[in-house]
Scaffold this active site. Sequence first.
Site, PDB file in Angstrom:
ATOM      1  N   GLY A  73      61.512  12.937 -22.986  1.00  0.00           N
ATOM      2  CA  GLY A  73      60.955  14.693 -23.503  1.00  0.00           C
ATOM      3  C   GLY A  73      59.816  14.110 -23.402  1.00  0.00           C
ATOM      4  O   GLY A  73      59.703  12.703 -23.102  1.00  0.00           O
ATOM      5  N   LYS A  74      58.913  14.816 -23.410  1.00  0.00           N
ATOM      6  CA  LYS A  74      57.425  14.631 -23.269  1.00  0.00           C
ATOM      7  C   LYS A  74      56.688  16.222 -24.402  1.00  0.00           C
ATOM      8  O   LYS A  74      57.067  17.259 -23.774  1.00  0.00           O
ATOM      9  CB  LYS A  74      57.336  14.932 -22.572  1.00  0.00           C
ATOM     10  CG  LYS A  74      55.789  13.947 -21.631  1.00  0.00           C
ATOM     11  CD  LYS A  74      55.760  11.978 -22.347  1.00  0.00           C
ATOM     12  CE  LYS A  74      54.871  11.645 -22.547  1.00  0.00           C
ATOM     13  NZ  LYS A  74      54.598  10.019 -22.371  1.00  0.00           N
TER      14      LYS A  74
END
Length: 363
Positions: A73-74
């Site tokens: 994720g980011k």
Amino acid sequence: MIKDIKDIGPSKIIQLYFPVTDFNAIVVIDNTALGPSIGGVRVSPNVTVEEVKRLARTMTMKTSVAGLPHGGGKAGIVADPKSPDKERYFRIFANAIRDLNDYIPGPDMGSNEECMAWIHDEIGRVAGLPEEIGGLPLDKLGATGFGLSECAEIACHYVDLELKGARIAIQGFGSVGKAAAKFLSEKGCVLVAASDTRGCVFNENGIDVLELIEIKENTGSVINYPEGYLKGCDEIFSVDCDIFIPAATPDVIHKDNALDIKARLILQGANIPATLEAEEILHKRKVLSVPDFIANAGGVIMAAAEYARKTENEAFNEISEKIKKNTRVILENTFKEGILPREAAEKLAKERILKAMSYKKTL
Ligand code: NAD
């Protein structure tokens, strides 16, 4: 049997907007087949959904090849990282992601351990904490730079380069760049150039790494190093060196400068620092470029170790062992199959993700 899965993500793209505070942020959860996603929070006035999506995919690949119980994720906070309102932004951000349990934030460009402590104070779910509150401060310990130096030890054999005495140039002298310079110089490499947003310092006789780190920390820029030539910040791409480490922003190596690079080996310290077109040009020129999610996985390996309550020693051992093994595997396949290092690395990463996805309920 592995099901015919067309794509691995992204599974969630969330844009957060608070009109009253004029606060914008983006979260992308790319894939969670291997566990809750983990990935840094980038703070920049220019961060976009597209950039966060690409970085989240990089994290999926990175956690997979590193054998971590996490997906990718980011997040991006659209703000100036030097804003006096930073703490408020982080506290708003933390509350906005409170129920997004399949995303664990960590530090990235524009954020640090202190920012992670603010998130921890609000919601508890975070990696990359200061040591006073139980963290393994990965930037202070230089986890990613250490991993890059371990990667170099293996990769140099594939380009017939002796690590001792190898000349290195580093674009971006922040957390990753400084630590890479320190660990590589401990292995006998010679730093000949380093750059930041204000310029580039070049000295073919070698730069004193500890002095340069001190100068960067005390004056804000590498250009204040007293001995050597000063150049424009983009001249780092064409300096004479054996190993080049991009450690700043995405897509800095592209079709217009890929031919200028003199190094035989590139270690991708930054995430997605080269366009695919540039990687193809480099491959044709026999410049070996070790992809980001193999070379710079040290940070996430340490973040996951912290999350699993492991010790600093265990984290460093894991970084060394995993990065050396993965570098060897992907470079063997690269040369055996005549493919790009990135293709070899993606194959390795996707095998594990697709297998894990095949166990998921499809009803
Ligand atoms: P940082 O903010 O500490 O340092 C970035 C440095 O790059 C700064 O010195 C800045 O001046 C410089 N920079 C920015 N634009 C530049 C340009 N155009 N030319 C030259 N220098 C420039 O960030 P960091 O944590 O060191 O991260 C650097 C890169 O590494 C990012 O792409 C990040 O996603 C990636 N990365 C970081 C980690 C980590 O553990 N911190 C882990 C994996 C990947």
